[in-house]
Design a protein around this motif. Structure first.
Motif, PDB file in Angstrom:
ATOM      1  N   ILE A   1       3.032   5.824  -7.426  1.00 41.54           N
ATOM      2  CA  ILE A   1       2.121   6.547  -8.309  1.00 41.54           C
ATOM      3  C   ILE A   1       2.302   8.062  -8.181  1.00 41.54           C
ATOM      4  CG2 ILE A   1       0.058   6.821  -6.847  1.00 41.54           C
ATOM      5  CD1 ILE A   1      -1.485   5.532  -9.282  1.00 41.54           C
TER       6      ILE A   1
ATOM      7  N   ASN B   1      -8.626   5.177  -4.757  1.00 44.27           N
ATOM      8  CA  ASN B   1      -9.231   4.002  -5.391  1.00 44.27           C
ATOM      9  C   ASN B   1      -9.829   4.420  -6.728  1.00 44.27           C
ATOM     10  OD1 ASN B   1     -12.253   4.593  -4.948  1.00 44.27           O
ATOM     11  ND2 ASN B   1     -11.394   4.787  -2.884  1.00 44.27           N
TER      12      ASN B   1
ATOM     13  N   SER C   1      -3.570   3.540 -13.004  1.00 44.75           N
ATOM     14  CA  SER C   1      -3.879   3.004 -11.678  1.00 44.75           C
ATOM     15  C   SER C   1      -2.709   2.168 -11.173  1.00 44.75           C
ATOM     16  CB  SER C   1      -5.158   2.152 -11.743  1.00 44.75           C
ATOM     17  OG  SER C   1      -5.619   1.813 -10.454  1.00 44.75           O
ATOM     18  N   TYR C   2      -2.786   1.791  -9.915  1.00 48.67           N
ATOM     19  CA  TYR C   2      -1.789   0.909  -9.319  1.00 48.67           C
ATOM     20  C   TYR C   2      -2.456  -0.423  -9.050  1.00 48.67           C
ATOM     21  CZ  TYR C   2       2.180  -0.633  -6.474  1.00 48.67           C
ATOM     22  OH  TYR C   2       3.268  -1.321  -5.999  1.00 48.67           O
TER      23      TYR C   2
ATOM     24  N   ARG D   1      -1.692   4.261   1.624  1.00 54.65           N
ATOM     25  CA  ARG D   1      -1.430   4.955   0.363  1.00 54.65           C
ATOM     26  C   ARG D   1      -1.133   6.439   0.612  1.00 54.65           C
ATOM     27  NH1 ARG D   1      -6.689   1.859  -2.362  1.00 54.65           N
ATOM     28  NH2 ARG D   1      -5.988  -0.165  -1.599  1.00 54.65           N
TER      29      ARG D   1
ATOM     30  N   GLU E   1       0.812  -1.213   0.000  1.00 54.05           N
ATOM     31  CA  GLU E   1       0.000   0.000   0.000  1.00 54.05           C
ATOM     32  C   GLU E   1       0.851   1.270   0.000  1.00 54.05           C
ATOM     33  OE1 GLU E   1      -3.377   0.345   0.135  1.00 54.05           O
ATOM     34  OE2 GLU E   1      -3.921  -1.764   0.225  1.00 54.05           O
TER      35      GLU E   1
ATOM     36  N   TYR F   1      -6.350   3.798  -8.072  1.00 52.42           N
ATOM     37  CA  TYR F   1      -5.623   2.776  -7.315  1.00 52.42           C
ATOM     38  C   TYR F   1      -6.476   1.517  -7.268  1.00 52.42           C
ATOM     39  CZ  TYR F   1      -2.031   1.337  -3.953  1.00 52.42           C
ATOM     40  OH  TYR F   1      -0.970   0.714  -3.344  1.00 52.42           O
ATOM     41  N   ASN F   2      -5.871   0.365  -7.458  1.00 54.20           N
ATOM     42  CA  ASN F   2      -6.448  -0.987  -7.421  1.00 54.20           C
ATOM     43  C   ASN F   2      -6.576  -1.599  -8.807  1.00 54.20           C
ATOM     44  OD1 ASN F   2      -6.700  -1.187  -4.631  1.00 54.20           O
ATOM     45  ND2 ASN F   2      -8.795  -0.385  -4.632  1.00 54.20           N
TER      46      ASN F   2
ATOM     47  N   GLY G   1       2.908   1.559  -3.093  1.00 55.67           N
ATOM     48  CA  GLY G   1       2.084   1.927  -4.242  1.00 55.67           C
ATOM     49  C   GLY G   1       1.755   3.404  -4.253  1.00 55.67           C
ATOM     50  N   GLY G   2       1.426   3.963  -3.091  1.00 55.83           N
ATOM     51  CA  GLY G   2       1.154   5.396  -3.015  1.00 55.83           C
ATOM     52  C   GLY G   2       2.365   6.225  -3.401  1.00 55.83           C
TER      53      GLY G   2
END
Length: 353
Positions: free
Chosen positions: A183, A257, A299-300, A209, A176, A284-285, A179-180
């Motif tokens: 991105i 998200n 997105s991630y 995130r 998480e 995200y997702n 990923g934040g």
């Protein structure tokens, strides 16, 4: 009897429904050996395994789930306790854990923690444990889940999904925070200097995130403005998008998200802002609909199915060791990595029209 073969003659005391004793007699082994073969609690030689497998096939023997539970003092089942049970990510984690459990011959159940009070935690745990599951998975998304985890007896094999690193001896975590950060760094790398972050409430941990967004902004020497926290009602995000369309210097938005990202895009467009020409938007997702949106959404991608499967396998290793009377595996915190998926909703900044 030839080596590796079993007699095709049925036991003299053949019952209409075969039991484990019939399998043992036909295979020429002891009942405990058949039990070990079925439970996987200890090694059985290849020769005996072949004989037992043939006997099971010839007799069309169906192992009794209840009988095995009585022998093991627990059921061949695991329970996952989770809040936010209607979230897409939660259902993906559940799916991964359930498929892994099924592959091992285990039943899989989910107990929702949504809406329970502090006073109901103990009774919820008691109901779960009264079914004698072989182990428990706790998916952490709020303080209730943390309280539940802390009250599960140490004698019960358990794995935590999520949380902060070190919250439990056996833990599987999504990337998480990473990923934040990834991105946000991507958006900064395009030339944006003010990446606005919009997110829903996040768990009480250090793997969020939003923290990843702050990490990236700090590393770039940019004073991060306060993030916008919104609820699950997407109209809030639409309205926020309308406001952001009129704020000076907003050229990029990182939504926590994909649903929020799409709602923000609608709000931006309502006010005449173009995506990505005026404002880049990343989600995200990487849900399925993200690639079909207009424009397709950057997105991630988080592999939540793999997260659930890894949690069950970590739990299963504990269960096997416990049943065999062997030392438990070494404590472990496993990170399931995600990846950035770049699409047309993000681009280098351009002057507003």
């Amino acid at each position: 009897m030839a080596q590796g073969k079993v007699s095709t003659m049925p036991p003299s005391s053949r019952r209409s429904t075969p039991v484990i004793k019939d399998v043992a007699q036909l295979a020429g082994v002891s009942v405990p050996t058949v039990s070990r073969y079925l439970n996987g609690t200890a090694k059985v030689s290849a020769e005996k395994r072949e004989k037992i497998a043939q006997a099971i096939k010839l007799l069309d023997y169906k192992p009794s789930f209840v009988a095995r539970a009585l022998a093991n003092k627990e059921m061949d089942s695991v329970t996952l306790l989770t809040s936010l049970s209607n979230y897409w990510a939660t259902t993906e984690v559940n799916s991964g854990a359930e498929h892994a459990a099924r592959d091992r011959g285990f039943l899989f159940g989910v107990t929702s923690l949504d809406g329970i009070s502090d006073d109901e935690i103990e009774s919820t745990i008691n109901r779960v444990l009264s079914a004698n599951p072989a182990g428990v998975i706790v998916s952490e998304s709020d303080e209730i889940a943390i309280q539940v985890m802390r009250q599960i007896p140490k004698s019960v094999p358990m794995v935590l999904v999520g949380g902060s690193r070190g919250d439990a001896p056996y833990q599987v975590m999504p990337s998480e925070r990473e990923g934040g950060r990834v991105i946000t760094e991507y958006l900064l790398g395009l030339g944006h200097r003010n990446v606005v972050h919009v997110h829903r409430a996040e768990g009480p941990n250090n793997n969020t995130r939003t923290l990843g967004w702050r990490d990236a902004m700090k590393a770039a020497g940019i004073q991060a403005v306060e993030a916008y926290q919104i609820g699950v009602d997407l109209e809030e995000s639409v309205e926020l998008g309308r406001r952001l369309a009129h704020e000076d210097g907003v050229t990029a938005v990182f939504a926590g998200n994909d649903e929020t990202a799409i709602a923000l895009i609608k709000g931006l467009r309502d006010e005449g802002a173009r995506v990505p020409d005026d404002v880049s938007v990343a989600g995200y997702n990487d849900q399925t609909f993200s690639r079909m949106w207009d424009p397709p959404l950057t997105s991630y991608s988080q592999n939540f199915v793999e997260l659930g499967a890894a949690a069950f396998e970590m739990l299963y290793a504990q269960i096997e060791a416990k049943r065999a009377g062997e030392p438990l595996p070494e404590p472990e915190c496993r990170i399931i990595e995600g990846r950035l998926v770049v699409r047309e909703s993000t681009a280098a900044p351009h002057p507003r029209r």
